[in-house]
Design an enzyme around this catalytic site. Structure first.
Site, short mmCIF file in Angstrom:
data_model
loop_
_atom_site.label_atom_id
_atom_site.label_comp_id
_atom_site.label_asym_id
_atom_site.label_seq_id
_atom_site.Cartn_x
_atom_site.Cartn_y
_atom_site.Cartn_z
NE ARG A 69 -1.04 114.06 2.33
CZ ARG A 69 -1.68 115.06 2.94
NH1 ARG A 69 -2.59 115.76 2.28
NH2 ARG A 69 -1.45 115.36 4.20
CE1 TYR B 151 -1.68 108.77 10.05
CE2 TYR B 151 -0.54 110.40 11.42
CZ TYR B 151 -1.12 110.04 10.21
OH TYR B 151 -1.14 110.93 9.18
CG ASP C 9 -2.72 123.77 3.50
OD1 ASP C 9 -3.35 123.79 4.57
OD2 ASP C 9 -1.92 122.85 3.21
#
Length: 385
Positions: free
Chosen positions: A107, A212, A289
């Site tokens: 991120r 992942y 969001d």
């Protein structure tokens, strides 16, 4: 044409993507972020084709490709014996089918690519919004440091606990009854992990673990049932040492190694927003969001936010009237995000089934996963004519 002065609240993935998309259309925006600097936040993010295709169009393809990992497969595994319940190719096959790649990226690398593309102009840090008041055709913004600003259009890209959302609705996040633990481990810390370059879901009774690769690291999210009620303020709470290891003590050795390879982080309550009746009112609009926070079980939170940004920018570019643009934006985005929200919510209990007939039926359905969910990954932003 005359355009409103646009203030974007939040310089996360949604706010910066929107700013870049607006700039691409020749529309200026100012971005306000409560953090004093744009630092490393979170662990990792999965960028599916519906997100990467937009980021490529914004000129971020090379920067992100250089710091991302392309998974080889999507694999679902049994919690204790590690058998491959279902597997689907990713890599080149995925890009050929959906027209854009699947990337696993830290991120912080995504945030850095977005912020470097945006630059320092029209970015205001250390600006925590404390009030928003509409005065005629203008919104008056007040920040915690005492400064103020005005804008004709305010975009709330300030997350699940959005301050901006209060100007439109009193809807609040709903606790799902599940919580998560995040971790980022080096590859050499999990030498017994099968297929480390794949996106993998390990499914078991009352829990699942997703992991992942993001270059040299493996990112994991362990989702567990409970607690029954979320008592802590906000979405994060401490958990006694050994909580995570205890939950997975009977799982496959590779999973026990993974969760034990790093210090246990805090417990994250998994919340989602109920579908909102509207996303905009009186020169204020929501994105990401703030509008449709969802559970992470399809890895679509960031991707849906990126889609929102592209569609909102496109609507503002194509429509002379801002209110018409916002109506188009809601019409184009509300149905799709509700579908993804709903699907993510019902997925959680399916991943937490004990061995038995119900789990066997789920496992059979997983073989058709790509066809069942291609509508998510194949999406390209629609804009008003």
């Amino acid at each position: 044409m005359d355009r409103p002065d646009i203030a974007v609240i939040g310089a996360g993935i949604g706010g910066l993507t929107l700013g870049l998309a607006l700039r691409r259309h020749g529309i200026r925006a100012r971005i306000y972020e409560q953090a004093p600097e744009l630092g490393e936040v979170g662990a990792a993010v999965a960028l599916a084709a519906n997100g990467t295709r937009i980021l490529r169009e914004l000129g971020l393809g090379s920067a992100l490709e250089a710091t991302s990992a392309v998974p080889t497969e999507l694999v679902y595994r049994h919690w204790s014996d590690a058998r491959r319940v279902a597997a689907h190719p990713v890599g080149r096959w995925y890009e050929d089918r959906f027209g854009a790649p699947f990337w696993g990226v830290h991120r912080a690398h995504l945030q850095r690519a977005l912020s470097q593309a945006w630059g320092t102009g029209d970015l205001h840090l250390g600006k925590e919004l404390v009030s928003l008041r509409r005065e005629g055709d203008t919104s008056a913004l007040t920040f915690a440091d005492g400064s103020t600003a005005t804008a004709g259009l305010v975009v709330g890209a300030d997350g699940i606990r959005s301050r901006v959302r209060g100007a439109i609705t009193d809807a609040a996040p709903v606790y799902s009854g599940t919580s998560g633990f995040r971790g980022l481990v080096t590859r050499d810390a999990v030498p017994d992990l099968p297929d480390p370059d794949a996106v993998q879901f390990w499914m078991g009774p009352d829990a699942h673990l997703l992991h992942y690769a993001t270059g040299e690291f493996i990112n994991f999210l362990a989702v567990v049932e409970g607690p029954d009620r979320w008592e802590a303020p906000g979405g994060v709470a401490p958990a006694p040492d050994g909580t995570l290891a205890g939950i997975f003590r009977d799982w496959h050795p590779a999973i026990r190694t993974m969760v034990g390879a790093v210090p246990q982080g805090p417990r994250w309550g998994l919340f989602a927003l109920p579908p909102l009746d509207r996303w905009s009112a009186d020169g204020v609009v929501l994105l990401g969001d703030a509008a449709h926070a969802m559970l992470p079980h399809h890895g679509q939170g960031a991707n849906q936010t990126i889609e929102d940004a592209a569609v909102l920018a496109g609507c503002l570019h194509r429509c002379d009237d801002v209110q018409v643009a916002l109506r188009h934006y809601e019409r184009l985005r509300r149905c799709r995000t509700r579908q993804v929200q709903r699907s993510s919510w019902v997925t959680s209990p399916l991943l937490h089934l004990p061995d038995g007939d119900a789990a066997a039926n789920r496992d059979r359905r997983l073989h058709h996963l790509v066809d069942d969910f291609s509508w998510i990954h194949a999406y390209e932003p629609l804009l008003p004519a």
